[in-house]
Design an enzyme around this catalytic site. Structure first.
Site, PDB file in Angstrom:
ATOM      1  N   LEU A  27       0.841  -1.191   0.000  1.00  0.00           N
ATOM      2  CA  LEU A  27       0.000   0.000   0.000  1.00  0.00           C
ATOM      3  C   LEU A  27       0.884   1.252   0.000  1.00  0.00           C
ATOM      4  O   LEU A  27       0.978   1.953   1.000  1.00  0.00           O
ATOM      5  CB  LEU A  27      -0.899  -0.006   1.242  1.00  0.00           C
ATOM      6  N   ASP A  28       1.491   1.543  -1.131  1.00  0.00           N
ATOM      7  CA  ASP A  28       2.466   2.637  -1.197  1.00  0.00           C
ATOM      8  C   ASP A  28       1.835   3.889  -1.798  1.00  0.00           C
ATOM      9  O   ASP A  28       1.160   3.816  -2.820  1.00  0.00           O
ATOM     10  CB  ASP A  28       3.647   2.175  -2.071  1.00  0.00           C
ATOM     11  N   GLY A  29       2.108   5.034  -1.162  1.00  0.00           N
ATOM     12  CA  GLY A  29       1.677   6.295  -1.768  1.00  0.00           C
ATOM     13  C   GLY A  29       0.645   7.077  -0.979  1.00  0.00           C
ATOM     14  O   GLY A  29       0.163   8.101  -1.453  1.00  0.00           O
TER      15      GLY A  29
END
Lengths: 290, 260
Positions: free
Chosen positions: A40-42
């Site tokens: 879950l990047d960003g």
């Protein structure tokens, strides 16, 4: 089934639901991945991009997570794993770590309630990682939801918290060592009993020959099984950041440019299509490595 | 690409109702059409990448002219084992990498085809030394020659298993001499040391280039991939210097937070 994406007129929701069903009926003509993993990047970049208050990115990310899980389970994906919190993340600013822990606690407690996605899809929730590093309230809530959903069997949601792959590998070595040391002790006791003639005489052919820790021992003692078919990391980043390094030997790595809160159905569908394109190749590779 | 029908394809034998048969065949048609469109999309992307690669190789795209190659301290190349039999292509790729100034390289394919052809490959390179020899002579920091390490799937999980046994034996020895039985407790540093003790001294690559049909590391040592950037370069037969330069240039612009 409800989409947790804020308010929407119900006619659009129904239309969206039936269009998705139509799309799924086409996709399910091919093999559907059993397990999809997500990084879950960003979230923080999303908050910065949309000038949201601190923590706004993580809240938007949580809504995106519920949507993505809905799409996965509707499609028939049985296992979904999310990288919620890394051991490396403890090095962030303390108030940011605390915010994420508080958000996790709030969302875990929400998941236990009625009408949640957990009950809608009969999901078994498992927290995996070095859970001793979690604060007491979060650990208690995690244990509670794991016990409450232990008998759910349709789908499984694995939430990796306080997790890194290298920590997982060391943990697998520790578990395998403990099991094997019990076997060594048991063999030694049998040898001693035979040597002294005390107790019942054990036939030599019943004593197991000891050969050390095997690869299959480590595989059994990793936190996450079965292994994912696809790993999606958002924000276009091309590294695994110490996540599922052991389990991704035969896994397609997908890096869409969208930030995590921007992830949608098209990204999940694209990952499934790529999985179907390379299904035979990866199955052959898995067979070779067995 | 070899499409395999899924559960939908196996339902055909149970379909007696003509309407169900028609809808099944219609859905199969739509599924294959979808995959055909996706394949055309990838074909178009590959053609654009080839043209771009040609332009970069010719020096027409100035952005990729000067590469900060020192940022790539350790480069790894993963090759699909079937494609690894194209040894001449592999040698050409390594010559490009050597000319670009890369100092440390790891070549991996899961079946060990490249390992088998190690002698041929090393003889074709102008100024390269096997990694083991560099470690033995303690010249890893010597910038004059490129060191080349060859790896296969036995150097990944199986190596970690052997290191696990080293730690386990130490634990058994300690347990025998200690009072009472303590649970085994190891650290990542101890795992590092155990791997080095059994001969696995290769560091973590900064960049891993994957030549094959899929973006998948195919069993490269899990212990050495924590923060490695992984870039899919496509099949080896379509490799070109321009794409290699572009991948390395992109890597030099990446900023990592390492979780913070």
């Amino acid at each position: 089934m409800e989409l947790y994406n804020g308010e929407r007129p119900s006619v659009f929701r129904l239309l969206g639901k039936y269009m998705r069903k139509g799309l799924y009926s086409i996709l399910t003509q091919g093999p559907i991945p059993t397990h999809i993993a997500f990084i879950l990047d960003g979230n923080r970049r999303f908050a910065k991009k949309h000038k949201l208050p601190e923590g706004g990115g993580h809240k938007a990310g949580f809504l995106a997570l519920l949507n993505v899980l809905t799409y996965c389970y509707e499609l028939g994906v049985k296992y979904a794993t999310i990288y919620a919190f890394s051991i490396d993340n403890f090095r962030r600013k303390p108030h940011e770590v605390q915010y994420v822990m508080d958000l996790m606690l709030e969302k875990i407690e929400g998941m236990i309630m009625e009408e949640s996605i957990i009950n809608a899809y009969d999901i078994c929730v498992r927290f995996v990682g070095n859970l001793k590093l979690l604060s007491e309230p979060v650990k208690t809530a995690a244990d509670k939801i794991m016990r409450a959903t232990a008998n759910n069997s349709k789908c499984v949601l694995l939430i990796a918290v306080c997790y890194t792959s290298t920590d997982e590998i060391v943990h697998a070595v520790e578990e395998s060592s403990e099991l094997n040391s019990n076997e060594v002790c048991a063999n030694q006791e049998l040898e001693e009993a035979n040597a002294t003639g005390s107790g019942t005489v054990i036939q030599i052919e019943n004593m197991e020959s000891y050969s050390g820790i095997k690869l299959v021992d480590l595989e059994k003692n990793t936190y996450i099984n079965p292994y994912p078919d696809v790993l999606i990391r958002t924000s276009g980043e091309t590294r695994l950041s110490n996540y599922l390094l052991w389990q991704t030997t035969n896994c397609i790595l997908d890096s869409p440019h969208a930030l995590w809160p921007e992830i949608g159905l098209r990204h999940v569908v694209w990952a499934v299509i790529n999985c179907q394109r390379h299904y035979s190749y990866l199955e052959k590779h898995k067979e070779y490595l067995k | 690409m070899d499409l395999k029908p899924g559960a939908g394809g196996q339902r055909v034998n149970r379909l007696v109702d003509p309407f169900a048969q028609i809808s099944y065949h219609f859905l199969q048609f739509l599924w294959r059409t979808l995959h055909l469109l996706v394949s055309l999309w990838y074909l178009q992307v590959s053609m654009v990448q080839m043209i771009e690669g040609f332009l970069i190789s010719s020096g027409l795209v100035k952005r990729y002219g000067a590469l900060d190659i020192d940022k790539v301290r350790y480069l790894a190349i993963v090759v699909d084992s079937e494609e690894a039999y194209q040894i001449s292509k592999v040698i050409q790729l390594l010559k490009w990498v050597e000319d670009m100034g890369v100092k440390h390289l790891c070549l991996y394919d899961s079946k060990g085809v490249l390992k088998t052809n190690k002698k041929t490959i090393m003889e074709s390179l102008n100024n390269a030394m096997p990694f083991e020899e560099a470690v033995e002579k303690d010249v890893l920091l010597d910038q004059k020659q490129m060191t080349v390490e060859f790896a296969s799937s036995s150097d990944g999980k199986e190596a970690i298993t052997r290191a696990a046994n080293v730690l386990f034996m130490k634990y058994l020895k300690y347990a025998k001499t200690g009072v009472g039985k303590e649970e085994p407790c190891f650290t990542e540093d101890q795992m590092d040391e155990a791997l080095k003790a059994i001969g696995y001294k290769g560091p973590e690559p900064d960049l891993l280039l994957i030549y094959g049909p899929v973006r998948c590391h195919l069993g490269f040592s899990p212990w050495r991939l924590r923060y490695t950037e992984m870039v899919h370069m496509g099949p080896l037969r379509y490799m070109n210097l321009g794409s290699l330069k572009k991948a390395i240039h992109r890597f030099t612009t990446v900023q990592q937070n390492y979780g913070t």
